[in-house]
Enzyme design. Structure first.
Site, mmCIF file in Angstrom:
data_model
loop_
_atom_site.group_PDB
_atom_site.id
_atom_site.type_symbol
_atom_site.label_atom_id
_atom_site.label_comp_id
_atom_site.label_asym_id
_atom_site.label_seq_id
_atom_site.Cartn_x
_atom_site.Cartn_y
_atom_site.Cartn_z
ATOM 1 C CG LEU D 226 6.633 3.315 1.636
ATOM 2 C CD1 LEU D 226 5.348 3.679 2.349
ATOM 3 C CD2 LEU D 226 6.695 1.827 1.353
ATOM 4 C CG ASP D 227 8.722 4.433 4.735
ATOM 5 O OD1 ASP D 227 7.803 4.994 5.336
ATOM 6 O OD2 ASP D 227 8.838 3.190 4.675
ATOM 7 C CB ALA D 228 11.013 8.737 -0.117
#
Lengths: 283, 283, 283, 283
Positions: D226-228
């Site tokens: 996530l969001d990485a």
């Protein structure tokens, strides 16, 4: 051994493949290539860094062959630089010390890879800083009467110390054609505005008067036209109605020193090329 | 009920305490106060937001007392605004659509708290966008011959719809004194350069020609002097030798729409005051 | 005579008018007022600069009356500062010199209005710079074994020289609770990342690893939680895939020194207030 | 005819000269070359734009020869793109409209050179905007129960319309592995923080809580973490204690839409390459 080659010529098909092929054939490995084509002017620019195994490179022979096979063919202006030579930089100052402090502390830290054989000033105010950093300081007063003599002295020192380029670190004097002709695109000035806005004297006062919301600083090569030479680097910072002229000046100091240092570094790393009174700044 | 009071007068001792005391005595609670003193001009500015319990405030009575006790005493120019009234904004465009799209989408989203009674254009190109957003569109061609008639039509519409202020969203026409006189410091323009650099026509071409490393956009109130009115907001973005004029224009579009929207919002929130051809922008 | 008053209390009606009325009644002219209300926390903050004619102000009497009439009434935390007193600032460093050079050159130029009684370092590397700028330098090595003794020595020096606040100019040691308790919200650190991203050791390496396009620097007050204290100032600069970790570090140096200096100036000008682990920064 | 070639392989001597020589031998003129070597990973990247005279280029033959002579030799991953093909882009949204408005107005203006066969949303709120811009809109509700079915529907549509890449324009749902596997490095998300700070939900609230002085937005390719995923573009804007969370959100909106558009344009122009969870962004 690392080499940097700068090339400038009319744009033609095959330049990149021929130049890179040449480097390859001489045992060089290309570690960096940046090129630019100005389509309007039809001009080609390239900066090429290559790595050669130790002792493999016969510089004069390389230069001769490069010129014979490529330089002539494409009618190039080109230059070869070895990363082992340290350019000699002279600093001209007046009374403001922030750019001088910034340049000298970068120099002492080894961040700025230059030799600084001397500092010149038309005032004596900053001699202590030069002494503090162990750099020779020449106080050469400049007045309307002695301009030519002062310049003779400048030119004598620059020649004696074999200076490669000059940094005007808030040197509040106009540099004459004579000096510019000896150092074309080799005199770097910092102007305390976002050029071309507020060229000339007292830019912070003019910016305040106009009520701008952003002020800037511009580093450029010095040409005969005042504050109109090729721009190397610019940066800006916000201001508001709450800031006085004194605040503008204080905020501007931080811009000026950072922008000037960036421009000096770009020049030292041979990342700048000049044409049509503009710069190509390689990455 | 929230009120915003804007005050402008010569700087004198005691203004803040007297004004805030007055608000306090009328049962208001100050929720925001920002003031500015221009020391050179000796002028005082204040923006004051107060909260009054429901129905406690008799507006005409309040205004009368404020004027009698404070306005007269300090020789103030002052105005009182209620947060319940929605200003009427007209948009003037030509052929570029990015600022119009940006304003209208903010308007539809409720982000921009205005009424937009109509859009005016000297061309028909953007009528579809007006229709798409359900805003009346008036196509009023402007030529050297019909300038006065076109302006009559503008003025008629502005009056008919009771327009409070005008946004020139890349309206490529010079606005005449007649219109400016009716809307002093109430016409907001976006100029596609970092003023005062590159005033006038084709600023991106001029910026490209000069070889700047940063381009900007400036929103300002329109005055008779071209591109020389009080600056409300500016912003910039970096460019390089690798960018063409077309790239400048594309990068500039994003600046223009953001800078114009910010300026419009500041105006709508009554955070701008004008004096000496400059703005005070409250926080 | 100029005074700066900082006020912090629960938000209540009438504070501004009562405080400004008090100043006015004592013959003071308000030259600057900035206030902030945190509506969630219902807290009121104010910074007020006033000008009193020479000799008119009896400080102890003023303080007593202010406390009796206003401080008690509103349950304020407040402080009064005279612009004539110069704060004493100690600098802690390790081996990096760019922040030290920057602070000392601003100090020598008179730009930073502080006294610097001494510099402390756990290494001897920067003693030359201290000497160059004529500031006493104490080399106090810190190891896992002698941490307490080293800290005793720090505390002794800070007390002896009556130091008001401490600047950690890339001091690569964690400061203990003991020191923080003596200097609450009075130890300013510069962290070389855009906090809260990349707290802790080697932020440039972590930023490089993550592939960010922007790097930052953050100046904050030191609390017991590592790199988690109230943020005073932040700034950023762009990076790209073409930059190595070494490039990040070099670009970061310029950010760090500018951000730290700005934070120090804000602290010296008493423009910072701290609550809920955040800062209010007055304009 | 213009072609763009992207190359990715282990760094080896001679690649540039061989590739450019090949283009030259096929009658192509190189109009742009940007290369990057990651020295730690020893990986070579290149983006090469060439111009071929009309009809001179037999694409399948060119591809075969390129692969036989260069692709195999250097073990390259490479791709050839013709500037005549317009990529198909699908937009996923929830309830926020600012990014959608921005993308669609750029699309309608011809600034964004893509086809948009359809918009998908888990809510019906933005169907009007889709209609306003004449783009098909599919309302596919997503709940914990029907996640798989909804995704089936997404995949069906994406396949039916031959979609090349997906833009999550503030789509408030987590995209599953199944979709990511079909579109590796082809799903572009906008996250409303300066990643890696404030990953996950409610980043503006977290930023407000932490008291940062700068907020940001990040556009990245979606990966399972996530969001990485690999960051394409980031930008920031300043905030202060005076801004509420609502202000953060409003200021953030302008960042989000600009950053997302820039990322989409870079992707469309094939200026992005991904490796090691990072991007190379060509100039």
């Amino acid at each position: 051994m690392k080499t940097t080659i700068l090339i400038y010529c009319q744009d033609q098909a095959g330049i990149i493949s021929n130049v890179t092929g040449f480097i390859h054939s001489k045992g060089g490995n290309i570690i960096y290539l940046d090129q630019h084509v100005d389509k309007e002017a039809n001009v080609f620019f390239m900066r090429l860094q290559s790595d050669f195994e130790k002792n493999i490179l016969d510089i004069p022979q390389f230069k001769k062959e490069f010129e014979d096979t490529l330089g002539n063919k494409y009618n190039m202006e080109w230059s070869l630089h070895l990363d082992t030579t340290m350019p000699k930089m002279s600093i001209f100052v007046s009374k403001y010390n922030h750019c001088l402090y910034d340049l000298l502390s970068r120099y002492k830290s080894g961040e700025l890879e230059v030799d600084i054989p001397f500092i010149v000033s038309n005032h004596d105010d900053l001699s202590d800083i030069a002494e503090q950093f162990d750099v020779p300081f020449y106080h050469i007063p400049v007045s309307t009467d002695n301009k030519a003599e002062a310049e003779n002295e400048h030119l004598r020192l620059l020649k004696e110390y074999n200076v490669d380029f000059i940094v005007l670190a808030r040197y509040m004097q106009i540099v004459s054609k004579r000096l510019i002709d000896v150092y074309p695109n080799k005199i770097i000035n910092i102007h305390h505005s976002f050029l071309p806005a507020f060229a000339g004297a007292k830019p912070y006062h003019a910016a305040f008067e106009r009520g701008v919301k952003i002020i800037g600083a511009t580093s450029h090569y010095v040409t005969e036209a005042l504050d109109a030479g090729p721009i190397i680097e610019q940066d800006v910072t916000t201001v508001s109605h709450a800031h006085t002229i004194k605040d503008f000046i204080a905020k501007g100091r931080d811009l000026e020193k950072i922008v000037l240092s960036r421009a000096v570094k770009l020049h030292v790393q041979r990342k700048t090329m000049v044409y049509n009174n503009k710069t190509v700044i390689f990455s």
